[in-house]
Write an enzyme that holds these catalytic residues in place. Structure first.
Site, PDB file in Angstrom:
ATOM      1  N   CYS A   1       0.817  -1.216   0.000  1.00  0.00           N
ATOM      2  CA  CYS A   1       0.000   0.000   0.000  1.00  0.00           C
ATOM      3  C   CYS A   1       0.853   1.269   0.000  1.00  0.00           C
ATOM      4  O   CYS A   1       1.422   1.619  -1.020  1.00  0.00           O
ATOM      5  CB  CYS A   1      -0.978  -0.028   1.176  1.00  0.00           C
ATOM      6  SG  CYS A   1      -2.373   1.114   0.984  1.00  0.00           S
TER       7      CYS A   1
ATOM      8  N   HIS B   1      -3.486  -5.896   1.899  1.00  0.00           N
ATOM      9  CA  HIS B   1      -3.249  -6.018   3.334  1.00  0.00           C
ATOM     10  C   HIS B   1      -3.827  -7.350   3.777  1.00  0.00           C
ATOM     11  O   HIS B   1      -4.021  -8.264   3.021  1.00  0.00           O
ATOM     12  CB  HIS B   1      -3.990  -4.908   4.084  1.00  0.00           C
ATOM     13  CG  HIS B   1      -3.517  -3.527   3.797  1.00  0.00           C
ATOM     14  ND1 HIS B   1      -2.383  -2.995   4.358  1.00  0.00           N
ATOM     15  CD2 HIS B   1      -4.053  -2.544   3.022  1.00  0.00           C
ATOM     16  CE1 HIS B   1      -2.248  -1.742   3.957  1.00  0.00           C
ATOM     17  NE2 HIS B   1      -3.228  -1.449   3.140  1.00  0.00           N
TER      18      HIS B   1
END
Length: 237
Positions: free
Chosen positions: A93, A188
């Site tokens: 990310c 994630h």
């Protein structure tokens, strides 16, 4: 020989259980009798990248990315050399975005490390939810995304084709990047516990860079694979 992981700025980059990736690599090594340790890097500590077999950059908010960006830019040449020499790097990310040319926000632009030829721009809404992607080598990869940025990877090889979810930008149908021994992704959730095949690939890369035997003893992954299959079946069937 002991393998070593550098976990960069875990106090700033650790969203949605990203530290679980470090835990998973460590456990899967130790279960096989592979000696491994992690150094958590904070503040302005000097990093000797050649000492490490895996560098991990997790996710963080835009504010935290700005703080980390300044630290990383001071060692841009060292990180770039590490990657070009085959160093293994996993970025999730915010860490993924920082590897590119820039992240353009509404009122400012975060300049990146330019290790990857990618660009990120803020979108009108966040892209949130479970993700399933397909990779020719690893099969399906599952995770969870929550990002406001839209990343465009140009000629880079994606980590996978999106079967469910938004991916890099909700337009081109791909997710993440694989470049040399870099894996960069929005996933994630935590990524590696849910994808033991991908985790073992990273461990083999670490061993290969040290000139060690890359043959890994099999582990009982029944629970991990059941969880993986549940997500795949739920969102693709």
């Amino acid at each position: 020989m002991k393998l070593k992981i550098a976990h960069l700025y875990p106090d700033l980059l650790n969203l949605y259980g990203d530290i679980g990736n470090i835990t998973t690599v460590t456990k899967r090594c130790k279960w096989r009798g592979i000696d491994i340790e992690t150094d958590s890097i904070y503040g302005n500590e000097k990093i000797h990248f050649t000492d490490y077999d895996l560098v991990f950059l997790g996710g963080g908010s835009d504010r935290e990315q700005l703080l980390v960006r300044d630290k990383l830019m001071s060692m841009k040449n060292e990180i770039t050399s590490y990657v070009n020499d085959g160093g293994v790097l996993l970025a999730v990310c915010g860490g993924y975005q920082l590897l590119g040319s820039y992240y353009k926000l509404k009122e400012e632009t975060i300049k990146g490390l330019e290790i990857l030829n990618i660009q990120t721009e803020i979108g009108d809404k966040r892209l949130i939810g479970d993700v399933v992607i397909e990779n020719e080598k690893f099969g399906t990869i599952v995770g969870f995304e929550n990002h406001g940025g839209r990343t465009f990877i140009n000629d880079h090889t994606p980590l996978g084709k999106v079967l469910h979810g938004h991916g890099n930008n909700d337009k081109d149908g791909v997710e993440g990047v694989i470049y040399k021994n870099v894996i960069a992704t929005y996933l994630h959730g935590s990524l590696l516990p849910k994808n033991p095949v991908l985790c073992d690939h990273i461990i083999r890369l670490m061993l290969e860079q040290r000139g060690l035997d890359t043959e890994l003893a099999p582990l009982d992954d029944a629970s991990e694979l059941d969880a993986h299959k549940y997500i795949v079946d739920r969102f693709t069937k």
